[in-house]
Write an enzyme that holds these catalytic residues in place. Structure first.
Site, short mmCIF file in Angstrom:
data_model
loop_
_atom_site.label_atom_id
_atom_site.label_comp_id
_atom_site.label_asym_id
_atom_site.label_seq_id
_atom_site.Cartn_x
_atom_site.Cartn_y
_atom_site.Cartn_z
N LYS A 1 0.86 -1.19 0.00
CA LYS A 1 0.00 0.00 0.00
C LYS A 1 0.89 1.24 0.00
O LYS A 1 1.87 1.29 0.76
CB LYS A 1 -0.91 -0.04 1.24
CG LYS A 1 -1.92 1.09 1.32
CD LYS A 1 -2.87 0.91 2.51
CE LYS A 1 -3.91 2.01 2.58
NZ LYS A 1 -4.88 1.85 3.69
N SER B 1 -9.87 2.34 2.62
CA SER B 1 -8.93 2.99 1.73
C SER B 1 -7.97 2.03 1.02
O SER B 1 -7.36 2.42 0.04
CB SER B 1 -8.10 4.00 2.52
OG SER B 1 -7.30 3.33 3.48
N SER C 1 -10.32 0.18 6.97
CA SER C 1 -9.71 0.17 5.64
C SER C 1 -9.04 -1.13 5.21
O SER C 1 -8.62 -1.23 4.05
CB SER C 1 -8.70 1.30 5.53
OG SER C 1 -9.37 2.48 5.23
#
Ligand code: GLN
Length: 494
Positions: free
Chosen positions: A79, A160, A184
């Site tokens: 990420k 997210s 998330s």
């Protein structure tokens, strides 16, 4: 030829260790899949050379008879909230565009030490603020899933960690890192038919992760099954003196401890999560989950978490408050973007840089956060929210008197279409309703696939556990995985 895209972390690790194939072959195959999946927009930066380099090192170690790490030969996605030395790290923002860290986050360093390799940096909601990946400066990620109504509407991969969920569901990588401040990891896992666990707050070091809301931020693994999550969490977790809230505890052997026999476990079903007008598909999936856990030997009990309805408003005060403080560091001096209008001074530079560098949602959070922390409103909002947070944590403490784990849906609906909720921030925030209580209480929580909606989209079941009891959470996840028969996959249209 071996199809590496269908192999998980355990299968790749074991195949490399047993000499069935070379780590380099896996890296080459997955590098090619990443390069051919641009339509998903899951990656901000691709790093095929990093994946190859790590794989070659693993192959060399094996040839030399050296011991191999827990993730040896497994290429993963990172990420783009984790600082990676020498590789651009943006948090999907314009303000950090071009920022190349000179250091590596502890979690990513742990993964490289364990023998994993990096396929690239994954797209996300800007500064991890969002539930759909639509706040990224680099464009939204698209879910590989489509409804079965023939509409081909582009769907949100959740957020997210939407680049992570999309890439795993599309079989571009067997696993990826996620971070979870208020859902998330879990919500994007639920939206894309994969698994993900947010461990107890403090298990994974926050050092080198771009900060959103520091008292909530927690890293965790996302993968296609529970075993793979257990393996990767072992590699990511551990005490780190560089993070003041890191837990100084040994990392349990979660993979070795996996056991889906739930005899003696009591599973709590929180009545406050049965919202009026709950989606029929979600209610049916939840009932199936209850039946599966009973079948695995658990006893199911009704519980109450009375302050649940205040969790979302408290979260949307605390998280922006911490964000407004954390994001004060982006001033045009130290990182990334600098906007210096002609003839202007320092204050003008701050203002211009921040106005140009932050997206609309990030600006909204900074304004909310600054407001709730301001002298006149601090007690009315921030102090109140902190009190509510304590009550929510106490709800869970009291629930543990009658149960060992809690089962609930991960999100109130299946994936929504891109653009469907962008004009109404409250509708978007409501998507986090089941995820934020465990975040506020710092508890481990996992999402595993629970079935499909009527229109053929994945739904997630959430298991919440006691602090430090990731093992029971993983075990219940495994019990569900063994019974749900979830084998659905997104068709390869991209
Ligand atoms: N959707 C939530 C938010 O926008 C959670 C985000 C997260 O966990 N990083 O704040």
């Amino acid at each position: 030829m071996t199809d590496f895209s269908r192999m998980g972390v355990a299968a790749i690790r074991d195949g490399v260790a047993n000499g069935e194939f070379k780590a380099v072959e896996v890296a080459e195959a997955l590098n090619a899949r990443v390069a051919n999946a641009k339509a998903l927009n899951a990656f901000i930066v691709e790093t095929p050379e990093k994946a190859l380099e790590a794989a070659a090192a693993v192959d060399a170690d094996r040839a030399a008879g050296k011991p191999l790490g827990k993730m040896a030969g497994v290429p993963i996605g990172m990420k783009d909230l984790f600082c990676t030395e020498g590789v651009q790290t943006t948090a999907a923002s314009h303000i950090l565009e071009g920022f190349v860290p000179t250091y590596e986050s502890t979690v990513s360093a742990n993964l490289w030490k364990a023998g994993a390799g990096m396929l690239g940096k994954l797209n996300l909601d800007q500064f991890a603020m969002g539930s759909s990946n639509e706040t990224s400066y680099f464009g939204n990620v698209i879910s590989p899933w489509r409804r079965n109504d023939g509409s081909n509407a582009a769907l949100a991969p959740g957020g997210s960690s939407g680049g992570s969920s999309s890439a795993i569901a599309a079989r571009l990588c067997p696993a990826a890192t996620g971070t979870d401040t208020g859902g998330s990891i879990r919500q994007p896992a639920a939206f894309t038919g994969i698994s993900g666990i947010k461990p107890t707050y403090g298990r994974c070091s926050r050092w080198g992760i771009v900060a959103f809301a520091s008292s909530l931020d927690q890293a965790g693994p996302m993968a296609r099954d529970v075993r793979d999550c257990a393996i990767m969490l072992e590699a990511m977790a551990g005490f780190d003196p560089k993070d003041s809230t890191s837990l100084d505890l040994p990392v349990p052997e979660w993979e070795a401890g996996l056991n889906s026999d739930l005899k003696g476990k009591r599973i709590g079903i929180p009545r406050e999560y049965r919202l009026d007008g709950i989606d029929e598909d979600i209610a049916a999936m939840w009932d199936n989950g209850i039946a599966w856990l009973k079948d695995a030997g658990a006893e199911v009990v009704d519980i109450s978490l009375p302050h649940t309805k205040y969790a979302l408003p408290a979260y949307y005060i605390i998280a922006p408050a911490e964000a407004s403080s954390n994001l004060a560091r982006y001033d045009g001096v130290r990182f990334g973007l600098r906007d210096l209008p002609d003839g202007s001074g320092l204050q003008d530079m701050y203002a211009a840089t921040r106005a140009a560098g932050f997206g609309a949602e990030v600006r909204r959070r900074i304004m909310i956060g600054t407001y709730v922390l301001s002298a006149g409103f601090y007690d009315a909002y921030y102090t109140q929210a902190q009190k509510v947070r304590a009550l929510i944590a106490r709800d869970f403490e009291q629930a543990w008197a009658s149960c060992d784990l809690i089962l609930a849906p991960t999100a109130p609906s299946a994936a929504f279409g891109l653009g469907e909720k962008t004009s109404d921030p409250l509708a978007m925030y409501l998507n986090d309703v089941f995820a934020v209580p465990a975040s506020l209480a710092g508890l481990p929580a996992m999402s595993v696939p629970g079935g499909l909606s009527k229109d053929g989209l994945p739904l997630g079941l959430q298991i919440i556990g006691k602090a430090l009891d990731e093992q029971s959470v993983l075990n219940a996840g495994l019990a569900i995985e063994e019974r749900s028969g979830f084998t659905a996959e997104a068709g390869e249209w991209w």
